[in-house]
Design a protein around this motif. Structure first.
Motif, PDB file in Angstrom:
ATOM      1  N   ARG A  49       0.832  -1.206   0.000  1.00 61.06           N
ATOM      2  CA  ARG A  49       0.000   0.000   0.000  1.00 61.06           C
ATOM      3  C   ARG A  49       0.868   1.258   0.000  1.00 61.06           C
ATOM      4  NH1 ARG A  49      -5.225   1.427   1.465  1.00 61.06           N
ATOM      5  NH2 ARG A  49      -5.447   3.474   2.416  1.00 61.06           N
ATOM      6  N   LEU A  50       1.928   1.253   0.814  1.00 58.61           N
ATOM      7  CA  LEU A  50       2.823   2.405   0.832  1.00 58.61           C
ATOM      8  C   LEU A  50       3.484   2.607  -0.531  1.00 58.61           C
ATOM      9  CD1 LEU A  50       4.686   2.124   4.262  1.00 58.61           C
ATOM     10  CD2 LEU A  50       3.021   3.856   3.587  1.00 58.61           C
ATOM     11  N   ALA A  51       3.906   1.506  -1.137  1.00 58.83           N
ATOM     12  CA  ALA A  51       4.601   1.614  -2.426  1.00 58.83           C
ATOM     13  C   ALA A  51       3.719   2.232  -3.487  1.00 58.83           C
ATOM     14  CB  ALA A  51       5.078   0.233  -2.872  1.00 58.83           C
ATOM     15  N   ARG A  52       2.436   1.931  -3.458  1.00 56.04           N
ATOM     16  CA  ARG A  52       1.541   2.499  -4.462  1.00 56.04           C
ATOM     17  C   ARG A  52       1.426   4.012  -4.322  1.00 56.04           C
ATOM     18  NH1 ARG A  52      -1.634  -2.165  -3.337  1.00 56.04           N
ATOM     19  NH2 ARG A  52      -3.122  -0.956  -2.102  1.00 56.04           N
ATOM     20  N   ARG A  53       1.763   4.532  -3.150  1.00 57.34           N
ATOM     21  CA  ARG A  53       1.720   5.978  -2.942  1.00 57.34           C
ATOM     22  C   ARG A  53       3.040   6.657  -3.323  1.00 57.34           C
ATOM     23  NH1 ARG A  53      -2.636   4.249  -2.797  1.00 57.34           N
ATOM     24  NH2 ARG A  53      -4.041   4.126  -1.009  1.00 57.34           N
ATOM     25  N   VAL A  54       4.104   5.865  -3.427  1.00 55.98           N
ATOM     26  CA  VAL A  54       5.448   6.443  -3.587  1.00 55.98           C
ATOM     27  C   VAL A  54       6.079   6.083  -4.920  1.00 55.98           C
ATOM     28  CG1 VAL A  54       7.777   6.496  -2.608  1.00 55.98           C
ATOM     29  CG2 VAL A  54       5.795   6.415  -1.080  1.00 55.98           C
ATOM     30  N   ILE A  55       5.912   4.829  -5.361  1.00 61.69           N
ATOM     31  CA  ILE A  55       6.598   4.332  -6.550  1.00 61.69           C
ATOM     32  C   ILE A  55       5.858   4.768  -7.806  1.00 61.69           C
ATOM     33  CG2 ILE A  55       7.350   2.265  -7.767  1.00 61.69           C
ATOM     34  CD1 ILE A  55       8.901   2.924  -5.226  1.00 61.69           C
ATOM     35  N   THR A  56       6.589   5.266  -8.771  1.00 63.69           N
ATOM     36  CA  THR A  56       6.017   5.688 -10.040  1.00 63.69           C
ATOM     37  C   THR A  56       6.326   4.662 -11.124  1.00 63.69           C
ATOM     38  OG1 THR A  56       7.983   6.899 -10.775  1.00 63.69           O
ATOM     39  CG2 THR A  56       6.411   8.086  -9.354  1.00 63.69           C
ATOM     40  N   ARG A  57       5.693   4.837 -12.262  1.00 64.68           N
ATOM     41  CA  ARG A  57       5.961   3.945 -13.397  1.00 64.68           C
ATOM     42  C   ARG A  57       7.409   4.039 -13.852  1.00 64.68           C
ATOM     43  NH1 ARG A  57       2.279  -0.052 -14.989  1.00 64.68           N
ATOM     44  NH2 ARG A  57       0.165   0.715 -14.644  1.00 64.68           N
ATOM     45  N   ASP A  58       8.028   5.183 -13.635  1.00 65.50           N
ATOM     46  CA  ASP A  58       9.434   5.328 -14.012  1.00 65.50           C
ATOM     47  C   ASP A  58      10.328   4.499 -13.101  1.00 65.50           C
ATOM     48  OD1 ASP A  58       8.792   7.091 -16.038  1.00 65.50           O
ATOM     49  OD2 ASP A  58       8.975   8.860 -14.748  1.00 65.50           O
ATOM     50  N   ASP A  59       9.873   4.265 -11.861  1.00 64.33           N
ATOM     51  CA  ASP A  59      10.661   3.476 -10.912  1.00 64.33           C
ATOM     52  C   ASP A  59      10.535   1.985 -11.212  1.00 64.33           C
ATOM     53  OD1 ASP A  59      11.499   5.702  -9.354  1.00 64.33           O
ATOM     54  OD2 ASP A  59       9.549   5.741  -8.363  1.00 64.33           O
ATOM     55  N   ALA A  60       9.316   1.535 -11.359  1.00 63.97           N
ATOM     56  CA  ALA A  60       9.060   0.105 -11.531  1.00 63.97           C
ATOM     57  C   ALA A  60       7.746  -0.079 -12.275  1.00 63.97           C
ATOM     58  CB  ALA A  60       8.997  -0.589 -10.171  1.00 63.97           C
ATOM     59  N   PRO A  61       7.610  -1.182 -13.017  1.00 63.44           N
ATOM     60  CA  PRO A  61       6.361  -1.402 -13.765  1.00 63.44           C
ATOM     61  C   PRO A  61       5.187  -1.747 -12.878  1.00 63.44           C
ATOM     62  CG  PRO A  61       7.810  -3.294 -13.967  1.00 63.44           C
ATOM     63  CD  PRO A  61       8.598  -2.226 -13.254  1.00 63.44           C
TER      64      PRO A  61
END
Length: 600
Positions: free
Chosen positions: A152-164
């Motif tokens: 859940r945290l990652a969905r708030r922080v990680i972008t498509r540029d970071d990871a698919p």
């Protein structure tokens, strides 16, 4: 690793995270550096404890301030055979857990290890849900754990540029985890620790320094969002579709809700947390609304509007035309072919598939089971070519060189058609046997390939059979009593929603249904499993029709599934995938459903 419980202090071989070197935790609340976290991961025999799945391994790491304080690991004896799918996935066999403690012994040991900690897991509802389920079974009080979900945290922080996506394996690469996730509980827990610290590092730059701020982070709203609350004014409290548009009247995003005004207002309050939505709201100038009679009508209109406008901020459903089918051709020597369109040529079509890869896996599993020719192009009724290497391997009847008669080849074609239309058991049995053989030989990679092929086949055939059963009906009229006490009525023609309405209080039901049918959209039949609507629309209609309480008013045609259809084999794909996230080929690949475990 043996089956005994292991709880160890921190090891000097586990490096201190860079996050632990940060300073400046001066805010009120519990600084993250002072909180003891217990990062836990489970391996199980399936996706749902409520449906009988069991825990086969528990792994946990206790950390504080970036330092590992201890580790916990134990295999767990589920007292049942571990499915071959799970053995392929985790490497855990029935023999490995034979002498392991039962969950009645393992759970108290874990709870003692985690006492006083904040629980952390990647997709926490899955792991914590399993633990709570078995605590209830043992009548054991569940401690009042606070829980942090790294997914859940990652969905708030990680972008498509970071990871698919936000799978654990992808995040482990992003943050340079020292342990590679491999579906063993302790290894995955160690990788989750590194992901947690990596997320803390990014969140620190956003002002998140305490546990309270961490829990509230998903509730942050930008001033730009708050300033546009007026866009929701004037919208009705009714089901329907809403469209955010920019100053050039371009549609930015399409959504649906049971209550249009309440839902649109949520985009400007603490309940809207998606970063891309914040960006969209910054551009939006107006909100248009299409009021609908029922929630199903709203869902269908949403799908049609997304397909029409292809809004940049909708991640799914934008390209319903990008589908693939497997075709069993109609020619003297039939073969399997991948196509993107369904023709009126009396051929058997399987699909639609949301990706070419899934369709290719389906073809591969059929070729492995049945010795159909795999060469491309048409063959004359009396071919005179040389046989290929597949014939020498016994994987093709080789009609090209006259090795097989038309009668022999037609018999194989009939078996293929039966597997696609009526009974998939021949394929399931053949591939399951191969997979179990590879697993017994510890050739897990090859077994995994067969697992993925079988999953694609079973899902594809099951979906195709369900859609064909509905789209074959000229007209189907059904009703469902809503919470208000009124009856919602839908007219479906060839799988396409043709009309929707709610019978007014005191109105003659038969007269209302008759008028609704008379005014319904005319839908022409066409070939294929989804001739008159997108697959996603027909699936939405099916979901509504299959819910409890729906009453069939009239059916023109036969709405039925084969008795031996592929639906009875879907449990295999649930076990193999450990989740239902790929049950529909049109689902949002980045989303992580709370009741399902993401692949890693």
């Amino acid at each position: 690793m043996d089956s005994s419980t292991v709880a160890t202090p921190s090891s000097p071989s586990r490096p201190r995270s860079r996050w632990a070197e940060q300073s400046g935790f001066d805010e009120l609340g519990r600084p993250l550096r002072d909180v003891t976290f217990c990062v836990v991961d489970l391996e199980t025999t399936g996706a749902s404890a409520a449906q009988g799945s069991k825990i086969t391994e528990i792994g946990a790491v206790k950390v504080r301030g970036g330092e590992v304080l201890g580790e916990f690991q134990t295999l767990v004896n589920p007292h049942e055979e571990i499915p071959a799918f799970i053995t392929v996935l985790t490497g855990i066999t029935t023999a490995m857990v034979a002498r392991a403690p039962s969950i009645e012994e393992a759970l108290p040991s874990f709870l003692e290890f985690a006492q006083g900690c904040v629980l952390v897991a990647h997709n926490a509802p899955f792991d914590v849900g399993f633990l709570q389920h078995f605590a209830r079974e043992q009548a054991r009080p569940w401690p009042a754990f606070e829980v942090v979900d790294t997914a859940r945290l990652a969905r708030r922080v990680i972008t498509r540029d970071d990871a698919p996506n936000c799978k654990l394996s992808s995040l482990a690469r992003v943050f340079g985890a020292t342990t590679t996730p491999d579906h063993r509980a302790l290894h995955d827990a160690r990788a989750t620790v590194d992901v947690l610290h990596g997320l803390f590092g990014r969140l620190g730059g956003l002002g998140v320094q305490t546990l309270e701020e961490l829990q509230e982070f998903s509730s942050r709203v930008t001033p730009a969002q708050r300033r546009k609350r007026h866009l929701a004014e004037g919208l009705p409290h009714a089901p329907g579709v809403y469209l955010f548009v920019d100053d050039a009247d371009r549609v930015l995003y399409v959504g649906t809700s049971r209550d249009l005004r309440t839902r649109v207002r949520s985009y400007f309050t603490s309940s809207e947390t998606r970063s891309r939505m914040g960006e969209m709201i910054g551009i939006a100038e107006r909100v248009r609304a299409v009021e609908c009679a029922t929630t199903l009508e709203a869902r269908v209109r949403e799908l049609r509007l997304i397909a029409e406008h292809k809004p940049r901020y909708n991640r799914r459903s934008r390209f319903p035309e990008r589908t693939h089918f497997v075709k069993l051709t109609q020619e003297p020597w039939p073969r399997l072919s991948l196509v993107t369109k369904v023709l009126d040529d009396d051929a058997v079509y399987l699909g639609p598939f949301g990706s070419r890869k899934a369709a290719e896996r389906c073809v591969e599993v059929l070729h492995e089971t049945f010795p159909l020719r795999q060469c491309t192009g048409r063959l004359p009724r009396s071919p005179s070519r040389s046989a290929c290497v597949l014939a020498e391997l016994g994987r093709c009847l080789a009609p090209c060189d006259g090795s097989a008669s038309e009668l022999e080849y037609a018999a194989v074609v009939a078996r293929v058609e039966r597997a696609l239309v009526a009974d998939a058991a021949a394929v399931v049995d053949h591939v399951t046997t191969r997979m179990e053989t590879y697993a017994a030989q510890e050739r897990y990679e090859e077994a995994g390939v067969h697992r993925d092929r079988l999953a694609a086949f079973v899902r594809g055939v099951s979906r195709s059979q369900r859609l064909r059963s509905l789209t074959g009906c000229t007209e189907l009229v059904a009703a469902l009593r809503e919470q208000s006490g009124r009856w919602a009525v839908h007219v479906v023609r060839h799988g396409r929603l043709a009309a929707a309405g709610v019978i007014p209080a005191g109105h003659d039901a038969h007269a209302y249904v008759a008028s609704l049918r008379a005014a319904a959209e005319t839908v022409r039949p066409a070939p294929g499993p989804v001739p008159a609507a997108s697959a996603e629309e027909s699936e939405a209609v099916l979901t509504w029709l299959e819910q409890p309480g729906v009453r069939l008013v009239d059916v023109d045609g036969e709405w039925a599934l084969p008795v031996a259809g592929a639906a009875r084999h879907l449990w295999l794909t649930d076990v193999g995938a450990r989740a239902r996230e790929a049950a529909s080929p049109f689902a949002d690949r980045r989303g992580l459903a709370p009741e399902a475990r993401p692949a890693r």
